[in-house]
Scaffold this active site. Structure first.
Site, short mmCIF file in Angstrom:
data_model
loop_
_atom_site.label_atom_id
_atom_site.label_comp_id
_atom_site.label_asym_id
_atom_site.label_seq_id
_atom_site.Cartn_x
_atom_site.Cartn_y
_atom_site.Cartn_z
N LYS A 1 -8.89 9.98 11.73
CA LYS A 1 -10.20 9.57 11.87
C LYS A 1 -10.68 8.58 13.17
CE LYS A 1 -10.64 10.26 6.85
NZ LYS A 1 -9.17 11.04 6.61
N GLY B 1 0.87 -1.33 0.02
CA GLY B 1 0.18 -0.06 0.20
C GLY B 1 0.98 1.24 0.05
N SER C 1 -2.29 4.05 12.63
CA SER C 1 -3.84 4.58 12.67
C SER C 1 -3.76 5.81 11.93
CB SER C 1 -4.16 4.74 14.23
OG SER C 1 -5.32 4.89 14.39
#
Length: 643
Positions: A420, A303, A417
């Protein structure tokens, strides 16, 4: 037709032997001219000696040119260094000629009258002027024919009339494929205004306005200033984006190829350059010591964040690196990239973090010391109505990895993390907050050190707003913004990855590391700047459409939840969030229940999420009904207790 001929023929490089032949011919003509100058343009000298002297001049000149290599320069790229080489060749030729004349006087080997010293001196001066002038004459003719006489030549301004600006001008004019004309320089120093550099006029910065750009048909402004702070450069660039021109920038000198600026390195200013935050750098980093001789696992390694983590880890002296991702194509691309860059000590594994049996086998085989957990579902609108998948990977996947980390005595577990997760208003943010809470629960085991990093939006990551805007601009618009007042924090992918690595190095377990990310950016202004940086006008050529907030979307993101504050670290831009105390036994039990309920598709999973994270209040979503039910239930309980 003429243009095609020039492109196909004139742009070719002339043979160095042709250049040598022309140079020797010029030397011969210069020698004859030196006699004419010496004798006042008359023939009152012994012309009969020329047939004997000219071959000597030609041979000596050839030797001098071969030794100095003056004939090897590309004529159309002639510069000061080439003129200096010609000067050296002329000096060497004159010295050789004088030595030859003196030797002939003494030995009388050759049957030719000696050449007067005055003729040799005059010849050297005329030859130097002739050779230098010929170079620049051919260069000027070439550029006039190929680059400047075509009507569609692109007009540009160079902002900065210092050394960097002059080098930029040379890079532009010397590039064979450009059809660009530099109209002038612009400089902050008013004393340079009105002067010219290599025939190009310097303008004062105050002259730079829209009417000036339109009058001169300027299509690009290239910033070429080296000794300037990022903040000052950002202010200059932002002052240009309102003009109907494209804005480009010259990279720092240290990024030039072999110390020379290449035309291809002049890039359009990116929106990252306009963010109101200087780049974050980490000095005196402990990363090297932390990764040395360690066995490492990176989840979500193909990613945006995970792949950059892998790239940065590869630069250190680790023992082994396992890259896990379920995206086969992206993982293959990363594998090929690393191999091409000379990295081979890594193992790509196609795997799913939801498959605990597969993870167990990987942990058992590779026995990692460090785990960087970046695998997650992150798209807010998609996850809002796909809570099963969001819980399964963001919560259950993190739980499986954390449990295995303790089981196999992993030294550190670094969890990636998001902001959001702070006071979440959507399912995705809620799942990430629950994952953070489970990490905190596992820290209480006092075995593995669990560390969390929390940051805002990442520029250029998959699905982020800037790639979306770029695609919309390419298609002619409109750009879509959910709300005129929506703001976000931004950082670059390398910064985000560096934070994760640094957190792993400095963390002792239980911390949530956050960035001081400066001021948040208004997305509507971001969209306008991207339109202008593309050389287009807003709203005449591309408009911005306000579509309304998406399900679960916030107007403003936060880095700290209610009841949290921060503590400093040794880096002024990195802080530790002081989280509120949790009832770890209760929270862990509820998270276990959530994962089991989700496994059996029970309908109460989102309601259970809201129980685990009381601050999780849905926004602009069908799930807002759950908050109403929760409030009604609480009111009934309060009334019942009162009665």
């Amino acid at each position: 037709m003429i243009k095609d001929y020039l492109n196909n023929n004139v742009t070719r490089y002339a043979s160095k032997w042709l250049v040598l032949g022309i140079d020797v011919t010029i030397m011969i003509f210069a020698f004859v001219l030196s006699y004419l100058v010496r004798y006042n343009l008359t023939l009152n000298f012994d012309i009969a000696q020329l047939p004997f002297q000219l071959p000597i001049v030609a041979v000596v000149a050839t030797i001098a040119f071969l030794i100095t290599g003056s004939y090897k320069g590309v004529v159309r790229h002639t510069g000061v260094k080439d003129v200096y080489t010609i000067f050296n060749a002329i000096c060497l030729s004159s010295i050789l000629m004088i030595l030859l004349v003196l030797a002939n006087k003494k030995l009388d080997v050759f049957n030719w009258t000696t050449i007067p010293l005055q003729i040799i001196i005059i010849h050297s001066l005329i030859a130097f002027l002739a050779l230098s002038s010929s170079r620049y004459l051919f260069k000027t003719i070439y550029h006039n024919m190929v680059n400047k006489n075509f009507e569609n030549a692109k007009k540009v301004l160079i902002y900065g009339a210092g050394e960097s600006g002059i080098i930029t001008h040379s890079a532009i004019t010397n590039h064979s494929k450009t059809n660009v004309k530099v109209i002038g320089y612009v400089d902050n120093n008013s004393e340079k205004a009105g002067k010219s550099i290599n025939g190009v006029k310097v303008y004062d910065k105050n002259e730079l306005n829209e009417s000036f750009l339109v009058h001169h048909n300027i299509s690009e402004i290239i910033f070429s200033i080296q000794n300037i702070t990022p903040a000052a450069l950002r202010a200059l660039v932002e002052g240009m984006v309102d003009f109907p021109v494209k804005v480009k920038i010259v990279p720092p000198v240290e990024d030039w190829i072999n110390g020379e600026l290449n035309f291809s390195q002049i890039k359009q200013v990116q929106i990252e350059d306009l963010l109101d935050r200087p780049p974050i750098s980490i000095e005196n980093s402990k990363i090297s010591d932390e990764l040395k001789d360690k066995r490492i696992i990176v989840t979500g390694g193909a990613g945006s964040i995970g792949s950059e983590l892998v790239r940065q880890i590869c630069k250190y002296s680790y023992k082994s690196l396992v890259i896990i991702d379920q995206a086969e194509s992206a993982l293959y691309d990363l594998q090929q990239e690393l191999k091409q860059n000379g990295y081979h000590n890594f193992l790509p594994i196609v795997g799913d973090i939801r498959d605990k049996n597969r993870l167990n086998q990987i942990f058992q085989e590779h026995k990692p010391n460090l785990v960087f957990h970046a695998a997650a579902y992150k798209h807010v609108p998609l996850m809002e109505y796909n809570s099963y998948e969001a819980i399964k990977i963001n919560v259950a996947g993190t739980k499986a990895l954390a449990d295995l980390a303790i089981q196999y005595n992993v030294e550190k577990f670094i969890f990636v993390s998001t902001d959001k997760a702070v006071n979440p208003t959507n399912v995705m943010g809620g799942t990430k907050r629950i994952a953070e809470m489970y990490i905190s629960c596992m820290q209480q085991e006092n075995k593995t050190k669990f560390i969390t990093t929390r940051f805002g939006n990442v520029l250029g990551s998959n699905g982020s707003v800037i790639p979306l805007f770029k695609k919309q601009i390419e298609k002619g618009g409109p750009l879509t913004v959910t709300h005129k007042d929506v703001t976000r924090f931004f950082m670059t992918i390398p910064e985000a990855s560096q934070l994760v690595l640094e957190a792993g190095a400095m963390g002792h377990g239980g911390e949530i590391f956050i960035f001081d990310m400066g001021e948040s950016v208004k997305i509507f202004n971001l969209a306008k700047n991207m339109i202008k940086l593309s050389g287009l006008k807003y709203p005449e050529e591309i408009d911005i459409k306000v579509t309304g907030l998406r399900p679960g979307e916030k107007l403003y993101e936060e880095l700290l939840a209610n009841g949290e504050n921060t503590m400093p670290t040794y880096h002024k831009k990195i802080m530790i969030s002081k989280v509120r105390e949790l009832d770890y036994v209760k929270i862990r039990s509820l998270i276990d229940e959530l994962c089991v309920n989700n496994m059996f598709f029970k309908p109460n999973t989102v309601s259970l999420m809201k129980e685990i994270v009381p601050e999780f209040i849905s926004n602009n979503s069908e799930l807002c009904a759950l908050d109403k039910e929760k409030n009604t239930k609480i009111k009934k309980e309060v009334i019942a207790n009162v009665n």
